[in-house]
Design a protein around this motif. Structure first.
Motif, short mmCIF file in Angstrom:
data_model
loop_
_atom_site.label_atom_id
_atom_site.label_comp_id
_atom_site.label_asym_id
_atom_site.label_seq_id
_atom_site.Cartn_x
_atom_site.Cartn_y
_atom_site.Cartn_z
N MET A 91 4.24 -17.25 -0.24
CA MET A 91 3.86 -16.32 -1.31
C MET A 91 3.26 -15.08 -0.66
O MET A 91 2.55 -15.16 0.33
CB MET A 91 2.85 -16.96 -2.25
N ARG A 92 3.59 -13.93 -1.22
CA ARG A 92 3.00 -12.69 -0.71
C ARG A 92 2.90 -11.70 -1.86
O ARG A 92 3.59 -11.83 -2.88
CB ARG A 92 3.85 -12.11 0.41
N ILE A 93 2.01 -10.73 -1.66
CA ILE A 93 1.89 -9.66 -2.66
C ILE A 93 1.97 -8.33 -1.92
O ILE A 93 1.32 -8.15 -0.89
CB ILE A 93 0.56 -9.75 -3.43
N LYS A 94 2.81 -7.46 -2.44
CA LYS A 94 2.87 -6.08 -1.93
C LYS A 94 2.39 -5.21 -3.07
O LYS A 94 2.99 -5.23 -4.15
CB LYS A 94 4.31 -5.69 -1.61
N ALA A 95 1.33 -4.45 -2.83
CA ALA A 95 0.80 -3.61 -3.91
C ALA A 95 0.49 -2.21 -3.40
O ALA A 95 0.23 -2.02 -2.21
CB ALA A 95 -0.46 -4.24 -4.48
N VAL B 14 2.19 -3.33 -8.57
CA VAL B 14 2.58 -4.48 -7.75
C VAL B 14 4.08 -4.32 -7.51
O VAL B 14 4.84 -4.13 -8.45
CB VAL B 14 2.29 -5.81 -8.48
N ARG B 15 4.49 -4.32 -6.25
CA ARG B 15 5.87 -4.00 -5.90
C ARG B 15 6.81 -5.18 -6.06
O ARG B 15 6.42 -6.33 -5.88
CB ARG B 15 5.96 -3.51 -4.44
N PRO B 16 8.09 -4.88 -6.37
CA PRO B 16 9.09 -5.95 -6.39
C PRO B 16 9.14 -6.60 -5.02
O PRO B 16 8.90 -5.95 -4.01
CB PRO B 16 10.41 -5.19 -6.66
N GLY B 17 9.46 -7.89 -4.99
CA GLY B 17 9.43 -8.62 -3.72
C GLY B 17 8.12 -9.37 -3.57
O GLY B 17 7.93 -10.15 -2.65
N SER B 18 7.19 -9.12 -4.53
CA SER B 18 5.94 -9.87 -4.54
C SER B 18 6.17 -11.18 -5.25
O SER B 18 7.03 -11.27 -6.13
CB SER B 18 4.86 -9.09 -5.30
N GLY B 19 5.40 -12.20 -4.89
CA GLY B 19 5.54 -13.49 -5.55
C GLY B 19 6.01 -14.54 -4.57
O GLY B 19 5.65 -14.50 -3.38
N ILE B 20 6.84 -15.46 -5.06
CA ILE B 20 7.30 -16.55 -4.19
C ILE B 20 8.56 -16.11 -3.46
O ILE B 20 9.50 -15.60 -4.06
CB ILE B 20 7.55 -17.82 -5.01
N ILE B 21 8.53 -16.29 -2.15
CA ILE B 21 9.70 -15.94 -1.34
C ILE B 21 10.07 -17.12 -0.46
O ILE B 21 9.33 -18.09 -0.35
CB ILE B 21 9.46 -14.70 -0.45
N SER B 22 11.25 -17.04 0.15
CA SER B 22 11.72 -18.07 1.06
C SER B 22 11.77 -17.48 2.46
O SER B 22 12.18 -16.32 2.62
CB SER B 22 13.14 -18.47 0.62
N ARG B 23 11.32 -18.26 3.45
CA ARG B 23 11.36 -17.76 4.83
C ARG B 23 12.20 -18.66 5.72
O ARG B 23 12.27 -19.87 5.50
CB ARG B 23 9.94 -17.72 5.43
N ASP C 39 -6.94 5.37 -3.94
CA ASP C 39 -8.38 5.62 -4.14
C ASP C 39 -8.64 7.05 -4.60
O ASP C 39 -9.76 7.55 -4.53
CB ASP C 39 -9.17 5.31 -2.86
N GLY C 40 -7.58 7.75 -5.03
CA GLY C 40 -7.75 9.13 -5.48
C GLY C 40 -7.52 10.13 -4.37
O GLY C 40 -7.24 11.29 -4.62
N THR C 41 -7.62 9.68 -3.10
CA THR C 41 -7.36 10.60 -1.97
C THR C 41 -5.99 10.35 -1.37
O THR C 41 -5.49 11.15 -0.60
CB THR C 41 -8.41 10.44 -0.84
N GLY C 42 -5.38 9.23 -1.73
CA GLY C 42 -4.08 8.89 -1.18
C GLY C 42 -3.70 7.48 -1.57
O GLY C 42 -4.48 6.78 -2.22
N SER C 43 -2.48 7.09 -1.21
CA SER C 43 -2.08 5.72 -1.53
C SER C 43 -1.34 5.08 -0.37
O SER C 43 -0.68 5.75 0.42
CB SER C 43 -1.23 5.70 -2.80
N ILE C 44 -1.50 3.76 -0.26
CA ILE C 44 -0.83 3.01 0.80
C ILE C 44 -0.24 1.74 0.20
O ILE C 44 -0.69 1.27 -0.84
CB ILE C 44 -1.82 2.59 1.94
N SER C 45 0.76 1.22 0.89
CA SER C 45 1.35 -0.04 0.48
C SER C 45 0.62 -1.15 1.23
O SER C 45 0.57 -1.13 2.46
CB SER C 45 2.83 0.02 0.84
#
Ligand SMILES: [Zn+2]
Length: 456
Positions: free
Chosen positions: A337-341, A303-312, A345-351
């Motif tokens: 609120m947002r989550i960046k993860a 789970v990437r930093p910047g996830s959780g409660i943010i202000s817009r 799947d073993g073949t590659g990764s995406i954000s």
């Protein structure tokens, strides 16, 4: 240095631009010093430097490409005088703007250099680059580009070239200047938007055929056209919207309904085009610049930093720090609120970016509940830490759009769920990867299992 090498360097300079900058010179001198003369070829050094020139088709052009070659016919060409900002005549220069086409599409270009060719000529452009300009991808020709006219027109059959080509949705490129297509309207909605201070009504939705889907926006009314309509579009423009290309219907675009009789001859129907897409592997998503409406699944490995409660910012929706928007200055932030993860799947990764509604579902806490946690804990990262603890390692399926950005692939999820139906497939795949011994055991187990089923 002998004459032969001198003229060789001159030739390369012409073709590649500044040899010093490209790193070519250093590599060239090194090889000379080691007497590797047979190896001082343009190709070998370029390969070494990873700068071997790519020849691209118009359909493959995306934003922010550099150092490639493209061959096409000039379909349109005009010039524009650019005046300096200070109002004086000093520094006035000309810019050439036009449309270039090959058999895969047409693209708008700008050139700061005079072009050795006019409308109808076939040219090759080396060392071109692309940028997004006014929501469109544009091809740029600059001082380091090498443009030459090609006399041999067999390279590009003229009969296949036109400004607006009729295409299947999968073949519509992000840089396409103008296209036509026959597709079915899968989704449609009306909304009001502000365009240069004026309220205007736009129609937006999703088009589909047997090859794929694309979003569309119509700036004109579409009488008689609704969800399920099969339409023919001619002369639509392609624009970029949040990293995704979309079909834009303008005043100059022709839109007509396809009669039932004609529609029967098509390779798709509203029902077939409207089916949910089949899940694909992450490696396929990673290999494409843009993918619209796809399904994939994997483990959330972090789970990437910047996830959780943010202000817009309430004006523009940008995420803000300390109540300052970089466009609107000091504002009263709106909580979100947002989550960046990272999904793998073993073949590659995406954000993957999960917006608020999805974040609440997969986290199992609402924004208000997360806020309570934030205020009750001394650590300002309480929500982020809690997200990491509860989500890392979880297997999840997502549906949404992906686009390539500066930092790799960003997938914006529109739906997310825990897939249960493919558990058996995943277990089998895992056992397969573990080796033949495990698979044998599994086969015996499944025989026992099916035997039991037989008795039941
Ligand atoms: Zn703002």
């Amino acid at each position: 240095m002998d004459e032969k090498i001198g003229s060789y360097i001159e030739e390369l300079n012409k073709e590649l631009g500044d040899l010093e900058k490209t790193g070519f010179h250093a590599e060239f001198n090194k090889r000379l010093a080691f007497q590797m003369l047979q190896d001082v070829t343009k190709e070998s050094i370029l390969r070494k430097l990873g700068r071997k020139k790519k020849v691209l088709k118009v359909k493959d052009l995306s934003a922010n490409l550099e150092n490639f070659e493209v061959i096409g016919i000039i379909l349109d060409l005009g010039e524009k005088t650019i005046l300096p900002q200070d109002g004086t005549q000093e520094g006035t220069y000309k810019m050439y703007i036009g449309v270039l086409a090959d058999e895969t599409g047409s693209v708008m270009f700008s050139s700061w250099e005079y072009l050795p060719g006019s409308i109808g000529d076939i040219i090759t452009i080396k060392n071109a680059y692309t940028r997004t300009w006014q929501n469109k991808i544009r091809l740029f020709i600059w001082a380091q580009s090498l443009v030459s006219e090609i006399a041999d027109s067999s390279l590009l059959p003229r009969s296949k070239l036109s400004e607006s080509q009729s295409k299947k949705l999968v073949d519509i490129g992000a840089a396409d200047f103008s296209v036509g297509t026959v597709a079915c309207v899968l989704q449609l909605s009306n909304k009001e938007v502000l365009v240069r201070g004026h309220r205007s009504r736009v129609v937006s939705g999703v088009l589909a055929d047997e090859t794929g889907r694309l979003p569309f926006t119509s700036w004109i009314e579409l009488p008689g056209i609704d969800i399920g309509s099969i339409i023919q579009i001619e002369g639509a423009h392609i624009r970029m919207l949040r990293g995704m290309h979309s079909v834009n219907i303008l005043n100059s675009t022709k839109v007509s309904s396809i009669e039932l009789e004609e529609a029967r001859k098509l390779a798709f129907t509203f029902e077939s085009a409207g089916k949910d897409p089949s899940p694909i592997r992450i490696e396929e998503i990673v290999s494409k610049d843009v993918m619209f409406d796809v399904i994939t699944a994997g483990n959330m490995i972090s789970v990437r930093p910047g996830s959780g409660i943010i202000s817009r910012c309430p004006e523009c929706g940008r995420s803000i720090q300390k109540a300052i928007c970089r466009v609107h200055g000091k504002v009263e932030g709106v909580r979100d609120m947002r989550i960046k993860a990272i999904l793998d799947d073993g073949t590659g990764s995406i954000s993957v970016m999960f917006p608020r509604e999805l974040s609440e579902i997969i986290y199992g806490k609402t924004l208000e509940e997360a806020e309570k946690l934030m205020f009750s804990d001394v650590s300002k990262d309480a929500v982020y830490e809690d997200l990491r603890y509860s989500l890392t390692g979880r297997y999840i399926a997502v549906r949404g759009n992906s686009s390539k950005g500066k930092y790799g692939i960003l997938f914006v999820a529109e739906k997310a769920w825990v897939p249960e139906d493919d558990l058996v497939v995943r277990v089998m795949e895992l056992l397969h990867r573990l080796g033949p011994d495990e698979k044998d055991k599994q086969d015996r187990n499944s025989q026992i299992f099916s035997g039991r089923v037989g008795f039941a």
